[in-house]
Design a protein around this motif. Structure first.
Motif, PDB file in Angstrom:
ATOM      1  N   MET A   5       0.839  -1.194   0.000  1.00 39.36           N
ATOM      2  CA  MET A   5       0.000   0.000   0.000  1.00 39.36           C
ATOM      3  C   MET A   5       0.877   1.247   0.000  1.00 39.36           C
ATOM      4  O   MET A   5       1.984   1.232   0.523  1.00 39.36           O
ATOM      5  CB  MET A   5      -0.898   0.010   1.235  1.00 39.36           C
ATOM      6  N   PRO A   6       0.362   2.343  -0.587  1.00 34.63           N
ATOM      7  CA  PRO A   6       1.133   3.590  -0.567  1.00 34.63           C
ATOM      8  C   PRO A   6       1.211   4.132   0.858  1.00 34.63           C
ATOM      9  O   PRO A   6       0.505   3.648   1.742  1.00 34.63           O
ATOM     10  CB  PRO A   6       0.308   4.514  -1.473  1.00 34.63           C
ATOM     11  N   PRO A   7       2.076   5.117   1.078  1.00 34.21           N
ATOM     12  CA  PRO A   7       2.136   5.708   2.410  1.00 34.21           C
ATOM     13  C   PRO A   7       0.760   6.216   2.825  1.00 34.21           C
ATOM     14  O   PRO A   7       0.080   6.869   2.044  1.00 34.21           O
ATOM     15  CB  PRO A   7       3.103   6.886   2.249  1.00 34.21           C
ATOM     16  N   LEU A   8       0.365   5.899   4.048  1.00 36.96           N
ATOM     17  CA  LEU A   8      -0.953   6.299   4.534  1.00 36.96           C
ATOM     18  C   LEU A   8      -0.793   7.215   5.741  1.00 36.96           C
ATOM     19  O   LEU A   8       0.197   7.121   6.480  1.00 36.96           O
ATOM     20  CB  LEU A   8      -1.772   5.063   4.946  1.00 36.96           C
ATOM     21  N   LYS A   9      -1.805   8.048   5.927  1.00 39.35           N
ATOM     22  CA  LYS A   9      -1.834   8.940   7.084  1.00 39.35           C
ATOM     23  C   LYS A   9      -1.600   8.127   8.359  1.00 39.35           C
ATOM     24  O   LYS A   9      -2.248   7.095   8.545  1.00 39.35           O
ATOM     25  CB  LYS A   9      -3.201   9.625   7.116  1.00 39.35           C
ATOM     26  N   GLY A  10      -0.688   8.589   9.185  1.00 40.36           N
ATOM     27  CA  GLY A  10      -0.399   7.894  10.439  1.00 40.36           C
ATOM     28  C   GLY A  10       0.791   6.956  10.354  1.00 40.36           C
ATOM     29  O   GLY A  10       1.306   6.532  11.391  1.00 40.36           O
ATOM     30  N   ASP A  11       1.225   6.636   9.123  1.00 37.75           N
ATOM     31  CA  ASP A  11       2.433   5.807   9.002  1.00 37.75           C
ATOM     32  C   ASP A  11       3.624   6.555   9.596  1.00 37.75           C
ATOM     33  O   ASP A  11       3.716   7.785   9.471  1.00 37.75           O
ATOM     34  CB  ASP A  11       2.761   5.525   7.524  1.00 37.75           C
ATOM     35  N   ILE A  12       4.540   5.822  10.206  1.00 39.03           N
ATOM     36  CA  ILE A  12       5.784   6.464  10.625  1.00 39.03           C
ATOM     37  C   ILE A  12       6.852   6.163   9.590  1.00 39.03           C
ATOM     38  O   ILE A  12       6.749   5.186   8.835  1.00 39.03           O
ATOM     39  CB  ILE A  12       6.230   6.041  12.041  1.00 39.03           C
ATOM     40  N   LEU A  13       7.866   7.020   9.526  1.00 37.70           N
ATOM     41  CA  LEU A  13       8.941   6.827   8.549  1.00 37.70           C
ATOM     42  C   LEU A  13      10.102   6.111   9.227  1.00 37.70           C
ATOM     43  O   LEU A  13      10.510   6.486  10.331  1.00 37.70           O
ATOM     44  CB  LEU A  13       9.390   8.166   7.970  1.00 37.70           C
ATOM     45  N   GLY A  41       3.417   1.036   8.479  1.00 33.71           N
ATOM     46  CA  GLY A  41       2.080   1.089   9.066  1.00 33.71           C
ATOM     47  C   GLY A  41       1.799  -0.174   9.855  1.00 33.71           C
ATOM     48  O   GLY A  41       2.712  -0.891  10.259  1.00 33.71           O
ATOM     49  N   LYS A  42       0.514  -0.424  10.066  1.00 34.79           N
ATOM     50  CA  LYS A  42       0.105  -1.595  10.841  1.00 34.79           C
ATOM     51  C   LYS A  42      -0.488  -2.666   9.917  1.00 34.79           C
ATOM     52  O   LYS A  42      -1.243  -2.357   9.001  1.00 34.79           O
ATOM     53  CB  LYS A  42      -0.960  -1.195  11.862  1.00 34.79           C
ATOM     54  N   GLY A  43      -0.139  -3.912  10.192  1.00 37.20           N
ATOM     55  CA  GLY A  43      -0.754  -5.025   9.479  1.00 37.20           C
ATOM     56  C   GLY A  43      -2.104  -5.378  10.080  1.00 37.20           C
ATOM     57  O   GLY A  43      -2.530  -4.760  11.064  1.00 37.20           O
TER      58      GLY A  43
END
Ligand code: FES
Length: 167
Positions: A5-13, A41-43
């Protein structure tokens, strides 16, 4: 799957470099030298997922002294005008862009496309058809968090001269 998935809101770098892969980026890790990152992100089971299943998710991070990052970078999508994230995928044919050895911005190793990371990664040389896309981020303590999708701009300019004329 979620690693594609593309980077999503809330993902950390997190760091993409092999020796540090998966370690959260700290703002203090960054400088005017490119640092590559992945969004994490979260699985489905709540565990962390580094979104490196799609090579287009690789990111380029920089930290410049205040005042050096200017338009067309979207300053509201940077951290204090000092830390900025872009796609690291060349808009010409998709190679991973690196720092120019001459110290003048970013250079693509494939066909010498050049971008200026202080000015929205506008194209300053070579064949790329448009700037590298900016990813909106914010600080979370020492770390960085994605706040939105890649910024879609109309890009009425491609090269430096066109941007100078447009702005
Ligand atoms: Fe970057 Fe061609 S892929 S200049």
């Amino acid at each position: 799957t979620r690693d594609k998935m593309p980077p999503l809101k809330g993902d950390i770098l997190v760091h993409a470099e092999e020796s540090k892969e998966g370690q959260p980026i700290k703002i203090s890790d960054l400088s005017d030298q490119l640092v590559r990152a992945w969004p994490m992100g979260k699985g489905e089971d709540g565990s962390n997922v580094i979104r490196k299943g799609d090579p287009n998710n690789i990111l380029a991070l920089y930290r410049f002294p205040k005042g050096q990052i200017v338009a067309p970078t979207v300053l509201e999508a940077t951290v204090d005008g000092e830390v900025v994230a872009y796609s690291d995928v060349c808009t010409h044919a998709g190679c991973s862009v690196a720092d120019s050895e001459q110290g003048d911005g970013m250079k693509c190793p494939c066909h010498s496309g050049q971008y200026d990371p202080k000015r929205g990664c506008v194209v300053i040389g070579g064949p790329p058809p448009r700037p590298l896309t900016q990813l909106p981020i914010k600080a979370d303590g020492e770390g960085l968090v994605v706040t939105d999708f890649f910024i879609k701009m109309p890009y009425p300019y491609q090269h430096e001269a066109e941007w100078e004329a447009f702005k």
